[in-house]
Design an enzyme around this catalytic site. Structure first.
Site, PDB file in Angstrom:
ATOM      1  N   GLU A 404       0.814  -1.220   0.000  1.00 19.95           N
ATOM      2  CA  GLU A 404       0.000   0.000   0.000  1.00 19.95           C
ATOM      3  C   GLU A 404       0.846   1.268   0.000  1.00 19.95           C
ATOM      4  O   GLU A 404       0.445   2.287  -0.566  1.00 19.95           O
ATOM      5  CB  GLU A 404      -0.948  -0.009   1.187  1.00 19.95           C
ATOM      6  N   GLN A 426      -7.375  -1.571  -1.483  1.00 16.76           N
ATOM      7  CA  GLN A 426      -8.488  -2.503  -1.638  1.00 16.76           C
ATOM      8  C   GLN A 426      -9.572  -2.371  -0.569  1.00 16.76           C
ATOM      9  O   GLN A 426     -10.760  -2.489  -0.856  1.00 16.76           O
ATOM     10  CB  GLN A 426      -7.931  -3.924  -1.646  1.00 16.76           C
ATOM     11  N   PHE A 427      -9.180  -2.134   0.669  1.00 15.26           N
ATOM     12  CA  PHE A 427     -10.106  -1.906   1.773  1.00 15.26           C
ATOM     13  C   PHE A 427      -9.535  -0.791   2.644  1.00 15.26           C
ATOM     14  O   PHE A 427      -8.320  -0.706   2.836  1.00 15.26           O
ATOM     15  CB  PHE A 427     -10.276  -3.167   2.645  1.00 15.26           C
ATOM     16  N   ALA A 428     -10.426   0.024   3.215  1.00 14.24           N
ATOM     17  CA  ALA A 428      -9.967   1.078   4.121  1.00 14.24           C
ATOM     18  C   ALA A 428      -9.146   0.507   5.274  1.00 14.24           C
ATOM     19  O   ALA A 428      -8.229   1.153   5.783  1.00 14.24           O
ATOM     20  CB  ALA A 428     -11.171   1.853   4.670  1.00 14.24           C
ATOM     21  N   ASP A 429      -9.460  -0.721   5.676  1.00 15.16           N
ATOM     22  CA  ASP A 429      -8.733  -1.374   6.770  1.00 15.16           C
ATOM     23  C   ASP A 429      -7.243  -1.515   6.466  1.00 15.16           C
ATOM     24  O   ASP A 429      -6.431  -1.666   7.384  1.00 15.16           O
ATOM     25  CB  ASP A 429      -9.307  -2.773   7.007  1.00 15.16           C
ATOM     26  N   ILE A 431      -5.348   0.659   4.640  1.00 13.77           N
ATOM     27  CA  ILE A 431      -4.712   1.908   4.213  1.00 13.77           C
ATOM     28  C   ILE A 431      -3.526   2.286   5.094  1.00 13.77           C
ATOM     29  O   ILE A 431      -2.676   3.080   4.706  1.00 13.77           O
ATOM     30  CB  ILE A 431      -5.741   3.072   4.190  1.00 13.77           C
ATOM     31  N   PRO A 433      -0.543   1.061   6.037  1.00 12.06           N
ATOM     32  CA  PRO A 433       0.831   1.121   5.530  1.00 12.06           C
ATOM     33  C   PRO A 433       1.064   2.261   4.539  1.00 12.06           C
ATOM     34  O   PRO A 433       2.204   2.674   4.322  1.00 12.06           O
ATOM     35  CB  PRO A 433       1.018  -0.243   4.847  1.00 12.06           C
ATOM     36  N   HIS A 473     -12.361  -5.886   7.387  1.00  9.79           N
ATOM     37  CA  HIS A 473     -12.952  -5.496   6.102  1.00  9.79           C
ATOM     38  C   HIS A 473     -14.165  -4.598   6.310  1.00  9.79           C
ATOM     39  O   HIS A 473     -15.045  -4.535   5.453  1.00  9.79           O
ATOM     40  CB  HIS A 473     -13.366  -6.734   5.296  1.00  9.79           C
TER      41      HIS A 473
END
Length: 681
Positions: A404, A426-429, A431, A433, A473
């Site tokens: 990321e 891909q997922f806010a979870d 973000i 890194p 997720h």
């Protein structure tokens, strides 16, 4: 043996760099008001590198590279203006440290904004090289006779950073035209290489198949010049990555604030490897006389002293200078195009975004899309990029490794070479890194380069709880993002807004994050049909900072009324919750969290006299709570009740179990109860 003119130019630059370091030390109390580091001991390799660079090249120096900056044609006065944080500092206007350049001069290599975070320039630099790779692959013609390259300069200690690995991985994978110049003086700050590194950068690079590495004596100018000359010529022709590991001594302090005599036990050995006498001997061997050398030295010392005296009395920034260049002006200031044309069928939100990207890619060669799983096989885990790779090719729509930080930070370099990347986490979870690059590099580039290098990028982030996604997720992260100054943030609630905002983001020269709620993508969640729309026209643009009143009321004299301020999924909760009380509830859909449409919010709240802020995030220390405070502060004398907030429960994560998830997050019933509580206050 090198040409005498090359040796003379190199020695004049080295003598200037040494004279600057000597003068700074002699005037330590004056120049150390602001922290600085110098190149003393590193000059030979830096100058050798600088002498290979052309105006079409991109350089990403680090904080010890003042000799490299002199080598590309900067004057001591230029550097000293930054040393003393003066108004006319050509890099940042007094905003950032010495030897943190940003340069866009036509006759010099281009230098995007450089930060202090150790090694963080490696990803933006690799992004610039990937930009050249992209242009060459899709036929965007470069008019220069010699192909441009990218140079990323690093200290050896920085190579232990994980983000260096991400950069090297992509350079090797895509065979990018980049040279990583690693200057190894054996030290971090007070920790040395034996304590902190299992191998040096040359040895480390061997683990990346496709990067050619060599190790040289960076204190020997002739050896350095011949080595980097050959490497640069190869990169220009063969378009592949190299790493040059240059061993150098550190002959000055780590910085002005961390002095070498406090902890160094190798000063005598380091002094024995000083590049200065090595180059003097090379000049003598080439036929220069001692008098010739002394004249060059005297000229350098005099020039440095004159420039120092001039810089001392240069103008400081004014208070007003604080408030410029946080953003570049955007051309999109008005809503244009047809928002709601007649269509046979309504379109789901995810397809509105897909069609927007397709239209942009068809129109603009500079537009590309990359991230995890967005390539041709899958087209995104939410099918948000479906068919794009098939339509535009694998060079324009491609998968990245799971990294990321690279996805986010590479946009700095991509933007700098004139491209417009649309990237996806891909997922806010996941973000987190990427936040270092978003905060350190992306968000500050325009401001700290004094407006020269705004980062033009779009970062798409699927967000929110949807269908028992569980703790990794389902997260909402907008409060973290809204605390990063220098980025714009959209959080649309329907397909028309998403398409219009995505198009506006593309034409905005600033970095934009678009938060896209997964539960609205296909309107499969009960009560979210309003997210489906007649797809807006291709030319539809929706400017940032314009909220939408999705449910409007008249001002009431006898009835209690409220304004609901919300965004994303909260809009649908509010619409469903107020189904039986539409004449009492005005709903303001923010559409963008930054810039924020304060005018619309305050006008609505002053009319309704009561306000409820609805969010999906846990409320403690949240954006929603901050917004409630802002409303309270600006509308206090109009309010008949305290501004209230409803959001998720203040627990560490959203559980997987559906009962626990239901208990955790808001819904229409919970919002209705809160509305009634506020109406009855």
């Amino acid at each position: 043996m090198l040409d005498k003119k090359i040796l003379e130019k190199a020695f004049a630059t080295l003598a200037t760099a040494k004279a600057m370091a000597t003068l700074y030390e002699a005037n330590f109390k004056t120049v150390s008001k602001y922290v600085h580091a110098t190149s003393r001991g590193h000059e030979a390799i830096q100058i050798a590198m600088a002498m290979q660079l052309l105006p079409q090249d991109y350089a990403f120096p680090y904080y010890r590279d003042d000799a490299m900056l002199l080598g590309i044609g900067m004057q001591p006065y230029d550097l000293m203006l930054q040393l003393m944080a003066k108004k006319d500092d050509p890099f940042s206007g007094g905003r950032t440290y010495y030897c943190h350049p940003s340069l866009k001069d036509a006759d010099k290599p281009k230098i995007p904004h450089q930060s202090s975070a150790t090694g963080m320039q490696a990803i933006p630099a690799t992004g610039a090289a990937m930009g050249f790779w992209y242009k060459e692959n899709i036929g965007i013609v470069d008019k220069n006779q010699e192909s441009p390259i990218v140079v990323c300069s690093l200290g050896d200690a920085s190579v232990t950073e994980g983000e260096i690995a991400e950069a090297l991985q992509m350079a090797a994978l895509k065979q990018l035209p980049i040279l990583y110049l690693v200057q190894d003086n054996g030290w971090d700050i007070s920790a040395n290489a034996a304590e902190t590194r299992a191998q040096n950068a040359f040895e480390y690079a061997k683990g990346f198949n496709g990067i050619e590495a060599l190790s040289i004596d960076g204190a020997n100018f002739t050896e350095s010049y011949l080595a980097v000359q050959k490497v640069v010529q190869t990169i220009r022709k063969e378009r592949r990555p190299f790493l040059v590991h240059a061993k150098v001594p550190l002959l000055n302090h780590h910085t002005s604030g961390v002095r070498m005599e406090w902890y160094r036990d190798d000063l005598e050995e380091a002094q024995s490897r000083d590049p200065y006498p090595v180059l003097v001997k090379q000049l003598l061997d080439a036929g220069f006389t001692s008098e010739d050398i002394q004249k060059i030295e005297s000229t350098a010392v005099a020039k440095v002293k004159a420039d120092y005296d001039k810089a001392l009395v240069a103008e400081d920034p004014s208070p007003e200078d604080l408030f410029t260049h946080d953003f570049a002006p955007t051309p999109v200031t008005e809503e244009v195009g047809e928002r709601n044309p007649e269509r046979e069928d309504k379109v789901v939100m995810v397809d509105c975004a897909l069609f927007a990207v397709e239209e942009l890619m068809r129109k603009h060669k500079e537009c590309l899309l990359y991230g995890q799983d967005v390539g041709g096989r899958l087209g995104g885990v939410f099918r948000e990029a479906a068919t794009l790779a098939q339509k535009f090719g694998d060079e324009r729509v491609f998968n990245t490794p799971i990294q990321e930080a690279f996805i986010v930070g590479s946009t700095v370099g991509m933007s700098a070479v004139g491209l417009k990347p649309i990237v996806e986490v891909q997922f806010a979870d996941y973000i987190w890194p990427g936040l270092n690059q978003l905060f350190t590099e992306v968000s500050r580039s325009s401001y700290l380069s004094n407006g020269k290098w705004p980062v033009s990028m779009v970062l798409r982030v699927p967000i929110g709880a949807y269908g028992s996604g569980g703790p990794y997720h389902s997260s909402s992260v907008e409060s973290v993002l809204t605390n990063i100054r220098g980025i714009k943030i959209a959080y649309p609630s329907n397909g028309a807004d998403l398409k219009g905002l995505l198009k506006a983001a593309y034409y905005d020269p600033n970095p934009v994050v678009i938060l896209e709620h997964k539960g609205l993508y296909w309107s499969k969640v009960k009560g979210t049909d309003a997210a489906r729309v007649n797809e807006p026209s291709e030319d539809y643009l929706l400017p940032f900072g314009k909220a939408n009143i999705v449910q409007e009321i008249w001002e009431q004299e006898t009835e209690e009324t409220i304004t609901v301020v919300t965004y994303g999924m909260g809009v649908h909760w509010a619409l469903n919750a107020s189904e039986e009380m539409k004449n009492k509830v005005e709903i303001v859909d923010l559409r963008t969290l930054y810039p924020l449409d304060e005018e619309t919010i305050f006008k609505s709240v002053k009319k309704a006299k009561k306000c409820l802020v609805v969010t999906e995030e846990p409320t403690n220390n949240s954006f929603a709570r901050s917004l409630a405070g802002l409303i309270q502060e600006n509308c206090f004398k109009y309010l008949d009740a305290p501004v209230m907030v409803i959001g998720s429960e203040n627990m560490p994560a959203i559980p997987l179990n559906s009962t626990l998830e239901f208990t955790m997050i808001p819904n229409a019933d919970k919002v209705r109860d809160k509305m009634e509580e506020l109406l009855n206050y």
